[in-house]
Design an enzyme around this catalytic site. Sequence first.
Site, PDB file in Angstrom:
ATOM      1  N   HIS A 151       6.657  85.068  24.027  1.00 50.58           N
ATOM      2  CA  HIS A 151       5.864  85.328  22.455  1.00 50.58           C
ATOM      3  C   HIS A 151       6.052  86.919  22.051  1.00 50.58           C
ATOM      4  O   HIS A 151       6.023  87.629  22.885  1.00 50.58           O
ATOM      5  CB  HIS A 151       4.367  85.077  22.788  1.00 50.58           C
ATOM      6  CG  HIS A 151       3.414  85.117  21.500  1.00 50.58           C
ATOM      7  ND1 HIS A 151       3.676  84.707  20.493  1.00 50.58           N
ATOM      8  CD2 HIS A 151       2.216  85.689  21.384  1.00 50.58           C
ATOM      9  CE1 HIS A 151       2.740  84.780  19.707  1.00 50.58           C
ATOM     10  NE2 HIS A 151       1.731  85.575  20.194  1.00 50.58           N
TER      11      HIS A 151
ATOM     12  N   ASP B 218       1.798  90.692  16.058  1.00 50.22           N
ATOM     13  CA  ASP B 218       0.471  91.338  16.301  1.00 50.22           C
ATOM     14  C   ASP B 218       0.656  92.077  17.840  1.00 50.22           C
ATOM     15  O   ASP B 218      -0.250  92.353  18.179  1.00 50.22           O
ATOM     16  CB  ASP B 218      -0.541  90.139  16.264  1.00 50.22           C
ATOM     17  CG  ASP B 218      -0.290  89.029  16.930  1.00 50.22           C
ATOM     18  OD1 ASP B 218       0.356  88.308  16.442  1.00 50.22           O
ATOM     19  OD2 ASP B 218      -0.600  88.777  18.074  1.00 50.22           O
TER      20      ASP B 218
ATOM     21  N   GLU C 181      10.989  85.892  21.079  1.00 47.14           N
ATOM     22  CA  GLU C 181      10.668  85.806  19.934  1.00 47.14           C
ATOM     23  C   GLU C 181      10.526  87.396  19.217  1.00 47.14           C
ATOM     24  O   GLU C 181      10.397  88.027  19.856  1.00 47.14           O
ATOM     25  CB  GLU C 181       9.191  85.317  19.652  1.00 47.14           C
ATOM     26  CG  GLU C 181       8.681  85.102  18.119  1.00 47.14           C
ATOM     27  CD  GLU C 181       7.370  84.631  18.180  1.00 47.14           C
ATOM     28  OE1 GLU C 181       6.689  84.418  19.312  1.00 47.14           O
ATOM     29  OE2 GLU C 181       7.159  83.880  16.959  1.00 47.14           O
TER      30      GLU C 181
ATOM     31  N   ASN D  46      -5.109  89.555  18.821  1.00 42.55           N
ATOM     32  CA  ASN D  46      -5.190  89.520  17.233  1.00 42.55           C
ATOM     33  C   ASN D  46      -6.666  88.946  16.694  1.00 42.55           C
ATOM     34  O   ASN D  46      -7.046  87.728  17.477  1.00 42.55           O
ATOM     35  CB  ASN D  46      -4.327  88.718  16.827  1.00 42.55           C
ATOM     36  CG  ASN D  46      -3.949  88.843  15.457  1.00 42.55           C
ATOM     37  OD1 ASN D  46      -4.611  89.410  14.605  1.00 42.55           O
ATOM     38  ND2 ASN D  46      -2.935  87.981  14.875  1.00 42.55           N
TER      39      ASN D  46
ATOM     40  N   ARG E  61       6.138  80.473  27.404  1.00 45.61           N
ATOM     41  CA  ARG E  61       6.001  81.499  26.162  1.00 45.61           C
ATOM     42  C   ARG E  61       4.927  82.482  26.283  1.00 45.61           C
ATOM     43  O   ARG E  61       4.445  82.850  25.318  1.00 45.61           O
ATOM     44  CB  ARG E  61       5.611  80.614  25.082  1.00 45.61           C
ATOM     45  CG  ARG E  61       7.112  80.492  24.247  1.00 45.61           C
ATOM     46  CD  ARG E  61       6.702  79.633  22.939  1.00 45.61           C
ATOM     47  NE  ARG E  61       5.978  80.165  21.836  1.00 45.61           N
ATOM     48  CZ  ARG E  61       6.181  81.587  21.177  1.00 45.61           C
ATOM     49  NH1 ARG E  61       7.265  82.330  21.724  1.00 45.61           N
ATOM     50  NH2 ARG E  61       5.261  81.975  20.613  1.00 45.61           N
TER      51      ARG E  61
ATOM     52  N   HIS F  75      12.181  84.480  12.137  1.00 42.36           N
ATOM     53  CA  HIS F  75      11.152  83.849  11.394  1.00 42.36           C
ATOM     54  C   HIS F  75      11.531  83.200  10.115  1.00 42.36           C
ATOM     55  O   HIS F  75      11.610  84.211   9.214  1.00 42.36           O
ATOM     56  CB  HIS F  75       9.792  84.004  11.483  1.00 42.36           C
ATOM     57  CG  HIS F  75       9.076  84.011  12.693  1.00 42.36           C
ATOM     58  ND1 HIS F  75       7.752  83.812  12.747  1.00 42.36           N
ATOM     59  CD2 HIS F  75       9.469  83.815  13.877  1.00 42.36           C
ATOM     60  CE1 HIS F  75       7.277  83.730  13.777  1.00 42.36           C
ATOM     61  NE2 HIS F  75       8.168  83.901  14.932  1.00 42.36           N
TER      62      HIS F  75
ATOM     63  N   TYR G 195      -0.212  77.310   8.049  1.00 44.02           N
ATOM     64  CA  TYR G 195       0.154  78.540   8.905  1.00 44.02           C
ATOM     65  C   TYR G 195       1.881  78.608   8.723  1.00 44.02           C
ATOM     66  O   TYR G 195       2.372  77.733   8.164  1.00 44.02           O
ATOM     67  CB  TYR G 195      -0.045  78.312  10.284  1.00 44.02           C
ATOM     68  CG  TYR G 195       0.718  77.142  10.985  1.00 44.02           C
ATOM     69  CD1 TYR G 195       0.579  75.990  10.722  1.00 44.02           C
ATOM     70  CD2 TYR G 195       1.836  77.547  11.783  1.00 44.02           C
ATOM     71  CE1 TYR G 195       1.577  74.966  10.959  1.00 44.02           C
ATOM     72  CE2 TYR G 195       2.439  76.930  12.260  1.00 44.02           C
ATOM     73  CZ  TYR G 195       2.807  75.403  12.134  1.00 44.02           C
ATOM     74  OH  TYR G 195       3.387  74.555  12.609  1.00 44.02           O
TER      75      TYR G 195
HETATM   76  O1  EZ4 Z   1       0.118  82.603  15.074  1.00 43.83           O
HETATM   77  O2  EZ4 Z   1       0.599  85.481  17.064  1.00 43.83           O
HETATM   78  O3  EZ4 Z   1       4.749  81.950  17.569  1.00 43.83           O
HETATM   79  N1  EZ4 Z   1       4.177  82.807  17.026  1.00 43.83           N
HETATM   80  C1  EZ4 Z   1       2.720  82.282  16.542  1.00 43.83           C
HETATM   81  C2  EZ4 Z   1       2.091  83.559  15.985  1.00 43.83           C
HETATM   82  C3  EZ4 Z   1       0.360  83.505  16.337  1.00 43.83           C
HETATM   83  C4  EZ4 Z   1      -0.086  84.842  16.222  1.00 43.83           C
HETATM   84  C5  EZ4 Z   1      -1.733  84.643  16.621  1.00 43.83           C
HETATM   85  O4  EZ4 Z   1      -2.046  86.053  16.697  1.00 43.83           O
HETATM   86  O5  EZ4 Z   1       2.382  81.335  16.575  1.00 43.83           O
HETATM   87  O6  EZ4 Z   1       2.251  83.905  14.873  1.00 43.83           O
HETATM   88 CO    CO Z   2       3.439  80.141  18.230  1.00 42.51          CO
END
Ligand code: EZ4
Ligand code: CO
Length: 402
Positions: A312, A316, A339, A37, A283, A122, A159
């Site tokens: 993860h 992206d 996730e 990303n 992760r 999320h 964020y």
């Molecule tokens: O900010 O993958 O757990 N998920 C995250 C993501 C990151 C993005 C960065 O490219 O932290 O949303």
């Molecule tokens: Co994260």
Amino acid sequence: MKITDARVVVSSPGRNYVTLVVETEDGVVGVGDATLNGRELAVAAYLQEHLCPLLVGRDASRIEDTWQYLYKGAYWRRGPVTMTAIAAVDVALWDIKGKVAGLPVYQLLGGAARDGVLVYGHADGQDVPELLERFQGYLDRGYKAVRIQSAVPGLAKTYGMSGGAGVYEPAKGSLPQQDSWETTLYLDHVPEVFRAVREEFGYGVHLLHDVHHRLTPVEAARLGKSLEPYRPFWIEDPTPAESQEAYRLIRQHTTTPIAVGEVLSSIWDVETLITERLIDYVRCSVAHTGGISHLRKIYALAELYGVRSGAHGAGDLSPVAHAAALHLDLATSNFGVQENMGHLDPAGEVFRWSYTFDDGYMHPGDAPGLGVELDEEAAARFPYDRRYLPVNRRLDGAVHDW
Ligand code: EZ4
Ligand code: CO
């Protein structure tokens, strides 16, 4: 079974994706995800200029040999660009091996170790009522685990906010947008968010939270302690992940489980975290950590130390990476959770996938290989569109970890 072509497809159906396509002399096509990303073209160039010429003529069946050849042959070790490029090759070769065998990749990895893959979604909100409303939406769809993020009062922009689009996408600007941060405001706010969610929904659903590398070790220890009454499934990336030793201090102070790994790219980057049992979930992603071959070594090391996987799976990562993760999750004994952020609609015009979601669990499907196809003609309709992740400044203007 010689490789006859390896090419890179950069497309932007909703967001940018870099996809490696590998073809064999028998016409078998494998795909790998190479999306990093905000730095997509660096990996595209690494593949196109440096790896694709090495792949043509190689035996597609020799996955481990190819991994070692690309990793050791580069001389330059680790790093997200290199490891994402190697991951794409690795995943494409597993896809080919599955298609040749007529088996889904999870069968090649030892078969299903569970019936389904527990995933988390999320939920976010500009305030607590909005978060609670969106949380209910996840429960309605069957989710058993949900990450909760909320705007912090006093901070203009931070964020983890989807802005209501349904799919959270932090890479928005053609130049980096700016977020704001103040740790004291955050530390006071998060326990209130957890309390509200537990009061409304009880303890029968897993709650996760992403700290996104913003705290010092002692601040992270305080956060962990303050959340203990609400029994989080985990807190993610409480401090910048490049200092594995920082986690010793956090660990001494709190029983809140810790998850780390999305910005790390090799087994050496998580060695201390795992072997000193400083985390509960590793992760790393299949797309950024050397592919299925390397990530399963990380999982095997983690199994020895009672650490589980928590891959993860942000938006992206393309559907190719998501499928690869699900195959590995299904076959991994020390799997924890996966996730699942999903993809914006146009992604479905470029990628066709066979993985499914049912009542909180996903399954990679039983199509041979990964079960994901790339439509290169459709991809050409969505040209690359430069996007940056935000930068983050404290209220005094200093650059902070994003
Ligand atoms: O900010 O993958 O757990 N998920 C995250 C993501 C990151 C993005 C960065 O490219 O932290 O949303
Ligand atoms: Co994260």
